[in-house]
Design an enzyme around this catalytic site. Structure first.
Site, PDB file in Angstrom:
ATOM      1  N   GLY A  12       0.830  -1.211   0.000  1.00  0.00           N
ATOM      2  CA  GLY A  12       0.000   0.000   0.000  1.00  0.00           C
ATOM      3  C   GLY A  12       0.855   1.248   0.000  1.00  0.00           C
ATOM      4  NE  ARG A  15      -5.165   6.368  -1.041  1.00  0.00           N
ATOM      5  CZ  ARG A  15      -6.459   6.476  -1.308  1.00  0.00           C
ATOM      6  NH1 ARG A  15      -6.847   7.041  -2.427  1.00  0.00           N
ATOM      7  NH2 ARG A  15      -7.362   6.005  -0.456  1.00  0.00           N
ATOM      8  CB  VAL A  58      -2.273  -7.523   0.594  1.00  0.00           C
ATOM      9  CG1 VAL A  58      -1.007  -6.707   0.413  1.00  0.00           C
ATOM     10  CG2 VAL A  58      -3.433  -6.663   1.064  1.00  0.00           C
ATOM     11  CG  ASN A  84       0.883   1.460   4.776  1.00  0.00           C
ATOM     12  OD1 ASN A  84       0.602   2.207   5.715  1.00  0.00           O
ATOM     13  ND2 ASN A  84       0.462   1.710   3.528  1.00  0.00           N
ATOM     14  CB  SER A 136      -5.489   1.002  13.875  1.00  0.00           C
ATOM     15  OG  SER A 136      -6.351   2.027  14.319  1.00  0.00           O
ATOM     16  CE1 TYR A 149      -8.504  -0.169   9.628  1.00  0.00           C
ATOM     17  CE2 TYR A 149      -8.802   0.759  11.827  1.00  0.00           C
ATOM     18  CZ  TYR A 149      -8.074   0.655  10.662  1.00  0.00           C
ATOM     19  OH  TYR A 149      -6.909   1.374  10.523  1.00  0.00           O
ATOM     20  CE  LYS A 153      -5.425  -1.655  10.443  1.00  0.00           C
ATOM     21  NZ  LYS A 153      -4.268  -1.728   9.539  1.00  0.00           N
TER      22      LYS A 153
END
Ligand SMILES: NC(=O)c1ccc[n+]([C@@H]2O[C@H](COP(=O)([O-])OP(=O)(O)OC[C@H]3O[C@@H](n4cnc5c(N)ncnc54)[C@H](O)[C@@H]3O)[C@@H](O)[C@H]2O)c1
Length: 249
Positions: A12, A15, A58, A84, A136, A149, A153
């Site tokens: 990733g 950006r 990925v 990432n 995160s 999410y 993480k």
């Protein structure tokens, strides 16, 4: 890990936080392999920093295996790997459906597992390495509207600690960096058409002890440290880079 220049792979990397990590690792003298599902963005950044780029999704076993073979053939074995690539959209748990849940799990959890599985053998053969996983604060302390999410993480943090234990004997360190709210294209996309998410993120931003939202370069600084010789005795750790919004007990 006893030379100063390494092959450093970032997922990733086209950006946001990934691009800042690529620039910072290139500034340290590493040969950076920018990988991303967005092949054009990866290639443009690789040109800018004098690195290499390889398209890699990925979430696809085929894509990761083809990319890892291409990298081994054309570049060599990465001894720094930064997982990432990540994605989310904010919504109440009861509004999530299986399609959304599976997408979040595939990008944020299965992706890093797949990438570690692909590149660890090369690191072992090279005599050591660094894996740095971008998790995160949501995975440490939870985050409203980010149930799936946060789970991915948190899983990534536990996975990283286990790899750290298993591969310490190979001189491979495995650590997590946990960004707080960071100013990236992803955050702009999440808040663009989602008033609830916009209000939630603005509230978090107002409460950051250091008084500002994180910038991608803030996260890159932590990655540079964990990839450096200075961090050779640091493994299995989870470092929040969040302006103090969360503090480990
Ligand atoms: N921005 C934040 O506030 C924040 C907070 C905590 C954690 N993070 C984490 O930081 C990381 C980077 O986030 P960002 O804000 O820079 O996001 P971003 O969307 O701005 O950049 C993510 C990059 O990952 C790439 N990507 C997406 N899916 C991919 C896939 N399947 N395979 C390969 N590449 C893929 C995208 O093309 C993009 O270039 C993520 O893991 C994210 O969860 C971000």
């Amino acid at each position: 890990m006893n030379t100063s220049s390494h092959i450093a792979l970032v997922t990733g990397g086209a950006r946001g936080i990934g691009a800042a990590i690529c620039r910072a690792l290139a500034d340290c003298g590493h040969r950076v392999v920018v990988t991303d599902i967005a092949a054009q963005g990866a290639s443009a950044l690789a040109k800018e920093i004098g690195g290499e780029s390889v398209a890699m999704d990925v979430t696809s076993a085929n894509s990761v295996s083809q990319a890892s073979e291409q990298i081994a053939r054309e570049i060599g074995a990465p001894t720094i790997v930064v997982n990432n690539a990540g994605w989310d959209n904010l919504m109440p748990f009861l509004e999530t459906d299986e399609e959304f849940q599976n997408k979040v799990i595939a990008i944020n959890y299965t992706g890093p597992v797949r990438v570690c599985r692909a590149f660890l053998p090369g690191m072992i053969a090279a005599g050591g390495g660094r894996i740095i996983n971008i998790a995160s604060d949501a995975g440490r302390i939870g985050s409203a509207l980010e149930a799936i999410y946060s789970g991915t993480k948190g899983g990534l943090i536990a996975f990283s600690k286990t790899l750290a234990r298993e591969f310490a004997r190979n001189q491979i360190t495995v650590n997590c960096v946990c960004p707080g709210i960071t100013n990236t294209p992803l955050i702009k996309e999440i808040t663009a058409n989602n008033e609830l998410a916009g209000r939630g993120i603005a509230a978090i931003e107002r409460n950051v002890p250091l008084g500002r939202m994180g910038q991608p370069e803030d996260i890159a600084g932590a990655v540079v440290y964990l990839a450096s010789e200075a961090a050779s005795y640091v493994t299995g750790q989870t470092l929040s880079v969040s302006g103090g919004i969360s503090m480990a007990g």
